[in-house]
Design a protein around this motif. Structure first.
Motif, PDB file in Angstrom:
ATOM      1  N   LEU A   9      -9.897  21.536  21.015  1.00 38.16           N
ATOM      2  CA  LEU A   9      -8.392  21.022  21.177  1.00 38.16           C
ATOM      3  C   LEU A   9      -7.839  21.154  19.787  1.00 38.16           C
ATOM      4  CD1 LEU A   9      -8.866  17.886  23.373  1.00 38.16           C
ATOM      5  CD2 LEU A   9      -7.785  20.144  23.903  1.00 38.16           C
ATOM      6  N   MET A  10      -8.385  21.390  18.826  1.00 39.46           N
ATOM      7  CA  MET A  10      -7.788  21.258  17.495  1.00 39.46           C
ATOM      8  C   MET A  10      -6.556  22.442  17.498  1.00 39.46           C
ATOM      9  SD  MET A  10      -8.514  18.670  16.030  1.00 39.46           S
ATOM     10  CE  MET A  10      -7.549  18.795  14.591  1.00 39.46           C
ATOM     11  N   PHE A  11      -6.884  23.381  18.118  1.00 32.46           N
ATOM     12  CA  PHE A  11      -5.829  24.540  17.885  1.00 32.46           C
ATOM     13  C   PHE A  11      -4.389  23.721  18.568  1.00 32.46           C
ATOM     14  CE2 PHE A  11      -3.315  27.719  20.419  1.00 32.46           C
ATOM     15  CZ  PHE A  11      -3.039  28.634  18.997  1.00 32.46           C
ATOM     16  N   VAL A  12      -4.552  23.120  19.657  1.00 31.82           N
ATOM     17  CA  VAL A  12      -3.635  22.559  20.329  1.00 31.82           C
ATOM     18  C   VAL A  12      -2.855  21.488  19.590  1.00 31.82           C
ATOM     19  CG1 VAL A  12      -2.778  21.316  22.378  1.00 31.82           C
ATOM     20  CG2 VAL A  12      -4.148  22.961  22.707  1.00 31.82           C
ATOM     21  N   VAL A  13      -3.859  20.664  18.862  1.00 32.33           N
ATOM     22  CA  VAL A  13      -3.435  19.295  18.279  1.00 32.33           C
ATOM     23  C   VAL A  13      -2.652  19.925  16.846  1.00 32.33           C
ATOM     24  CG1 VAL A  13      -3.855  17.549  16.469  1.00 32.33           C
ATOM     25  CG2 VAL A  13      -5.255  18.032  18.681  1.00 32.33           C
ATOM     26  N   ASN A  14      -3.169  21.059  16.212  1.00 32.08           N
ATOM     27  CA  ASN A  14      -2.623  21.548  14.947  1.00 32.08           C
ATOM     28  C   ASN A  14      -1.159  22.271  15.348  1.00 32.08           C
ATOM     29  OD1 ASN A  14      -4.537  20.833  13.242  1.00 32.08           O
ATOM     30  ND2 ASN A  14      -5.603  22.632  13.526  1.00 32.08           N
ATOM     31  N   TYR A  15      -1.083  22.896  16.492  1.00 31.74           N
ATOM     32  CA  TYR A  15       0.198  23.346  16.879  1.00 31.74           C
ATOM     33  C   TYR A  15       1.363  22.410  17.175  1.00 31.74           C
ATOM     34  CZ  TYR A  15       3.788  25.506  19.983  1.00 31.74           C
ATOM     35  OH  TYR A  15       4.977  25.860  20.382  1.00 31.74           O
ATOM     36  N   TYR A  16       0.956  21.472  17.956  1.00 29.16           N
ATOM     37  CA  TYR A  16       1.745  20.255  18.122  1.00 29.16           C
ATOM     38  C   TYR A  16       2.326  19.596  16.944  1.00 29.16           C
ATOM     39  CZ  TYR A  16       3.889  16.166  19.966  1.00 29.16           C
ATOM     40  OH  TYR A  16       4.645  14.881  20.535  1.00 29.16           O
ATOM     41  N   GLU A  17       1.326  19.355  15.999  1.00 24.97           N
ATOM     42  CA  GLU A  17       1.428  18.895  14.689  1.00 24.97           C
ATOM     43  C   GLU A  17       2.692  19.598  13.965  1.00 24.97           C
ATOM     44  OE1 GLU A  17      -0.940  16.078  11.467  1.00 24.97           O
ATOM     45  OE2 GLU A  17      -1.264  18.229  11.702  1.00 24.97           O
ATOM     46  N   LYS A  18       2.398  20.778  13.814  1.00 23.37           N
ATOM     47  CA  LYS A  18       3.151  21.892  12.995  1.00 23.37           C
ATOM     48  C   LYS A  18       4.578  21.877  13.640  1.00 23.37           C
ATOM     49  CE  LYS A  18       3.308  26.694  12.440  1.00 23.37           C
ATOM     50  NZ  LYS A  18       2.580  27.917  12.643  1.00 23.37           N
ATOM     51  N   THR A  19       4.670  21.944  14.991  1.00 24.82           N
ATOM     52  CA  THR A  19       5.872  22.535  15.621  1.00 24.82           C
ATOM     53  C   THR A  19       6.766  21.194  15.716  1.00 24.82           C
ATOM     54  OG1 THR A  19       4.819  24.052  16.802  1.00 24.82           O
ATOM     55  CG2 THR A  19       6.816  23.485  17.863  1.00 24.82           C
ATOM     56  N   ALA A  23       3.794  19.623   9.603  1.00 27.71           N
ATOM     57  CA  ALA A  23       2.416  19.537   9.163  1.00 27.71           C
ATOM     58  C   ALA A  23       2.226  18.726   7.820  1.00 27.71           C
ATOM     59  CB  ALA A  23       1.955  21.181   8.733  1.00 27.71           C
ATOM     60  N   VAL A  24       0.864  18.316   7.727  1.00 27.71           N
ATOM     61  CA  VAL A  24       0.655  17.415   6.658  1.00 27.71           C
ATOM     62  C   VAL A  24       0.302  18.245   5.349  1.00 27.71           C
ATOM     63  CG1 VAL A  24      -0.973  15.402   5.598  1.00 27.71           C
ATOM     64  CG2 VAL A  24      -0.092  15.585   8.099  1.00 27.71           C
ATOM     65  N   THR A  25       1.058  17.955   4.209  1.00 29.81           N
ATOM     66  CA  THR A  25       0.715  18.827   2.861  1.00 29.81           C
ATOM     67  C   THR A  25      -0.914  18.468   2.630  1.00 29.81           C
ATOM     68  OG1 THR A  25       1.713  17.030   1.554  1.00 29.81           O
ATOM     69  CG2 THR A  25       3.142  18.840   2.580  1.00 29.81           C
ATOM     70  N   ALA A  26      -1.247  19.001   1.381  1.00 22.66           N
ATOM     71  CA  ALA A  26      -2.637  18.803   0.932  1.00 22.66           C
ATOM     72  C   ALA A  26      -2.481  17.441   0.267  1.00 22.66           C
ATOM     73  CB  ALA A  26      -2.619  20.012  -0.334  1.00 22.66           C
ATOM     74  N   ASP A  27      -1.607  16.702  -0.283  1.00 21.84           N
ATOM     75  CA  ASP A  27      -1.678  15.524  -0.685  1.00 21.84           C
ATOM     76  C   ASP A  27      -1.826  14.426   0.204  1.00 21.84           C
ATOM     77  OD1 ASP A  27       0.927  15.439  -0.170  1.00 21.84           O
ATOM     78  OD2 ASP A  27       1.773  15.158  -2.048  1.00 21.84           O
ATOM     79  N   SER A  28      -1.453  14.948   1.528  1.00 22.48           N
ATOM     80  CA  SER A  28      -1.529  14.012   2.707  1.00 22.48           C
ATOM     81  C   SER A  28      -0.216  12.831   2.731  1.00 22.48           C
ATOM     82  CB  SER A  28      -2.954  13.273   3.132  1.00 22.48           C
ATOM     83  OG  SER A  28      -3.646  14.286   3.433  1.00 22.48           O
ATOM     84  N   GLU A  29       0.526  13.018   1.810  1.00 22.32           N
ATOM     85  CA  GLU A  29       1.825  11.630   1.584  1.00 22.32           C
ATOM     86  C   GLU A  29       2.969  12.600   2.191  1.00 22.32           C
ATOM     87  OE1 GLU A  29       1.714   9.001  -1.078  1.00 22.32           O
ATOM     88  OE2 GLU A  29      -0.249   9.098  -1.138  1.00 22.32           O
ATOM     89  N   VAL A  30       3.170  13.735   2.099  1.00 19.84           N
ATOM     90  CA  VAL A  30       4.624  14.430   2.897  1.00 19.84           C
ATOM     91  C   VAL A  30       4.122  15.320   3.764  1.00 19.84           C
ATOM     92  CG1 VAL A  30       6.453  15.480   1.884  1.00 19.84           C
ATOM     93  CG2 VAL A  30       5.382  13.945   0.365  1.00 19.84           C
TER      94      VAL A  30
END
Length: 126
Positions: A9-19, A23-30
């Motif tokens: 399901l990670m493909f769907v979760v990542n798509y939803y999050e990005k769209t 998407a969370v940046t590398a520092d996970s704050e922004v």
């Protein structure tokens, strides 16, 4: 947590999050701005401002369905296509003329009032 339980399901979760969320940046704050910002797809504030605001594209879908019935096949000839456009224009002109003299279309019973009550009382539940 989802990744360990349902890795497929990670493909769907990542798509939803990005769209929709960004998407969370590398520092996970922004988050990177999403493709469709929250104001674009969330109708919460619109419902509070105007309970009768259309929430779907049903009017457009109805127009396309009506036009499709005039064409009657997937690949119409140029003549058939233009005939269907002319017929649709006559119908559109009729509706515009009715609106111009104050004859509004019949409103269908909707749950707009109920949705407005839910949205306006949201702060009570959060």
């Amino acid at each position: 947590h989802i990744e360990s339980l349902f890795p497929q399901l990670m493909f769907v979760v990542n798509y939803y999050e990005k769209t929709y969320l960004g998407a969370v940046t590398a520092d996970s704050e922004v988050r990177v701005p999403p493709v469709y910002p929250l104001e674009f797809w969330n109708h919460f504030t619109r419902i509070l401002a105007d309970p009768e605001f259309p929430r779907t594209s049903n009017m457009v879908e109805g127009f396309h369905r009506g036009f499709k019935t005039r064409v009657n096949r997937p690949k119409p000839s140029v003549q058939e296509y233009f005939r269907a456009i002319r017929e649709q224009q006559v119908i559109t002109d009729y509706h515009v003329d009715r609106l111009a003299v104050g004859k509004t279309p019949k409103k269908r019973k909707t749950s707009s009032g109920q949705l407005f009550l839910i949205c306006s009382g949201y702060s009570e539940y959060s």
